[in-house]
Design a protein around this motif. Sequence first.
Motif, PDB file in Angstrom:
ATOM      1  N   PHE A 154       0.885  -1.167   0.000  1.00  0.00           N
ATOM      2  CA  PHE A 154       0.000   0.000   0.000  1.00  0.00           C
ATOM      3  C   PHE A 154       0.926   1.220   0.000  1.00  0.00           C
ATOM      4  O   PHE A 154       1.609   1.469   0.986  1.00  0.00           O
TER       5      PHE A 154
ATOM      6  N   SER B  36      -0.984  -7.716  15.230  1.00  0.00           N
ATOM      7  CA  SER B  36      -1.764  -6.757  14.458  1.00  0.00           C
ATOM      8  C   SER B  36      -0.872  -6.059  13.432  1.00  0.00           C
ATOM      9  O   SER B  36       0.247  -5.667  13.739  1.00  0.00           O
TER      10      SER B  36
ATOM     11  N   VAL C 106       3.308  -4.776   2.490  1.00  0.00           N
ATOM     12  CA  VAL C 106       2.526  -5.495   3.497  1.00  0.00           C
ATOM     13  C   VAL C 106       2.688  -7.005   3.370  1.00  0.00           C
ATOM     14  O   VAL C 106       2.689  -7.724   4.364  1.00  0.00           O
TER      15      VAL C 106
ATOM     16  N   GLU D 157     -10.974 -13.076  11.320  1.00  0.00           N
ATOM     17  CA  GLU D 157     -11.315 -12.758  12.721  1.00  0.00           C
ATOM     18  C   GLU D 157     -12.818 -12.758  12.956  1.00  0.00           C
ATOM     19  O   GLU D 157     -13.388 -11.736  13.329  1.00  0.00           O
TER      20      GLU D 157
ATOM     21  N   THR E 263      -4.758  -8.941   4.841  1.00  0.00           N
ATOM     22  CA  THR E 263      -4.378  -8.641   3.457  1.00  0.00           C
ATOM     23  C   THR E 263      -4.139  -9.932   2.679  1.00  0.00           C
ATOM     24  O   THR E 263      -4.548 -10.056   1.528  1.00  0.00           O
TER      25      THR E 263
ATOM     26  N   GLU F 194      -8.423  -7.571  -2.606  1.00  0.00           N
ATOM     27  CA  GLU F 194      -7.281  -6.702  -2.912  1.00  0.00           C
ATOM     28  C   GLU F 194      -6.566  -7.318  -4.106  1.00  0.00           C
ATOM     29  O   GLU F 194      -6.441  -8.544  -4.200  1.00  0.00           O
TER      30      GLU F 194
END
Lengths: 256, 251
Positions: free
Chosen positions: B19, B44, B24, B170, B50, B59
């Motif tokens: 990004f 986190s 990432v 999650e 991603t 994405e």
Amino acid sequence: MESMSFFDWVLKLINEYWPMFLRGAENTLFIALIGTVIGFAIGILLGVIRTIPVDPSDNWLKKGILKLANILINVYVEVFRGTPMMVQAMVIYYGSPMVVGIKLNNIAAGVFIVSINTGAYMAEIVRGGIISIDKGQFEAAHAIGMSHWQTMRCIILPQVVRNILPATGNEFVINIKDTSVLAVISVSELFFQTKSVAGNNFKYFEAFTIACVMYLIMTFTVTRILRVMERKLDGPQNYDMMQSHTPDVKEVKNRA
Amino acid sequence: MPKSHSETLIEIRHLSKSFGNHEVLKDIHFHVDRGEVVCIIGSSGSGKSTLLRCLNLLERPDGGEIIYEGKNILDAKMNVTAYRAKLGMVFQQFNLFNNLNVLDNCVVGQVQVLKRPKNQAVQTAEKYLSTVGMNQFMQARPSQLSGGQKQRVAIARGLSMEPDALLFDEPTSALDPEMVGEVLKIMKQLAESGLTMLVVTHEMQFAREVADRVVFMDDGIILEEGTPQEIFNQPKHERTRNFLKRMLNQE
Ligand SMILES: Nc1ncnc2c1ncn2[C@@H]1O[C@H](COP(=O)(O)OP(=O)(O)OP(=O)(O)O)[C@@H](O)[C@H]1O
Ligand SMILES: [Mg+2]
């Protein structure tokens, strides 16, 4: 004659000219309603076009067409929001025979003007409505394999329509009032009719008081009807519990 | 309950995603076998979501390959929507369709994407809604459900498409503590039924009990992977140990 009071005159005008008032109110409602419906359709169409996603990998033709469409839509929105409807009415009514060689009848011209005017406002309202839908709604639809158009049609637009219903009702009410400017092109809506009744009798206060009440009845009724529609669209406040049978995980196909 | 998996469902090679100038995902290699339950853990911002979102193309990866049925999905000519329909996704925020009731949430994709006849789609939806114990609520709207109920419906919506695998990001993180259990219980049952699952989770207990394989992500790479036994009892890397210590202290 001298002894006739304000109320006597009001009653007399109603008594003698009610068909003219009624005709005027009919035309006002007709133009406002059709204008709002068409304007709504224009708004949805343009709002959807303006929110078509562009992917960097798309070909140049698609990108070019979308860019051009966006420019044209912006020009349309700016022009019709940025000029008075009364002036638009004059330009379109007197301009159309000269530019495109079509002489519109007054009512048709009125519907046309109100429609494109409403469309310019609705395009913005719809775009805002689409943008404000949670991104998760798009993602969930894409994740089960729905295309952009399927997502729009089945998931996004139904929510947008519900959300912009109050704004649309507002446009309708504004249109009921603003059709009065169409008197400048001699559309026989309520204001125009009232003006002739008033002029014939030299009773402006009395005649326009009647018009005032009639406008109020129309706008009030429309507002109420829209409230009911909103509640209908929200669906029932409660749901019925279905007959239960025991959950059975074994039913899930063994895909191993 | 060791299962034997051999057939690879999806394979990822050299996957990268940035990004802006923030890298990432860095050259990720990864695969999921049919019938396998893989849990992805990690701190986190390490790139778990991603990775999941790249897998079903929410994405667009910058580079690498996603091999499914012998073809690279990232080829420009591939039919992306058909591929996505093969992977279900369950989101942290449920993302039920707000304009549709519970039943229609599970029907709309079958009719629109799989072109199933309406009555068959309704039957399928009813079957999976009872799997998650939500068949009594078919007429309810999402706004009328609790978080745990919403997530169960979201799982049924994914199952109704009868996908090759279900991805979970999650799924219990947005739930009140007393509702976490009901969702995890259903996920456990699904895992036992043989469904292929890829689960990003902070529920270490769940990963330990249910996963066939645990993947630890750290700063855009897969630092370490193995059986729950290997990852939880004999982690090889210092960072894995630190992460697990932090997580287990919280529990
Ligand atoms: N759309 C985006 N634009 C810019 N940066 C992003 C975007 N999505 C994620 N990131 C960044 O990428 C990194 C990895 O994010 P990701 O959501 O994959 O992490 P995660 O492992 O799922 O973390 P968490 O456990 O908090 O969900 C983060 O630093 C995040 O800020
Ligand atoms: Mg995440």
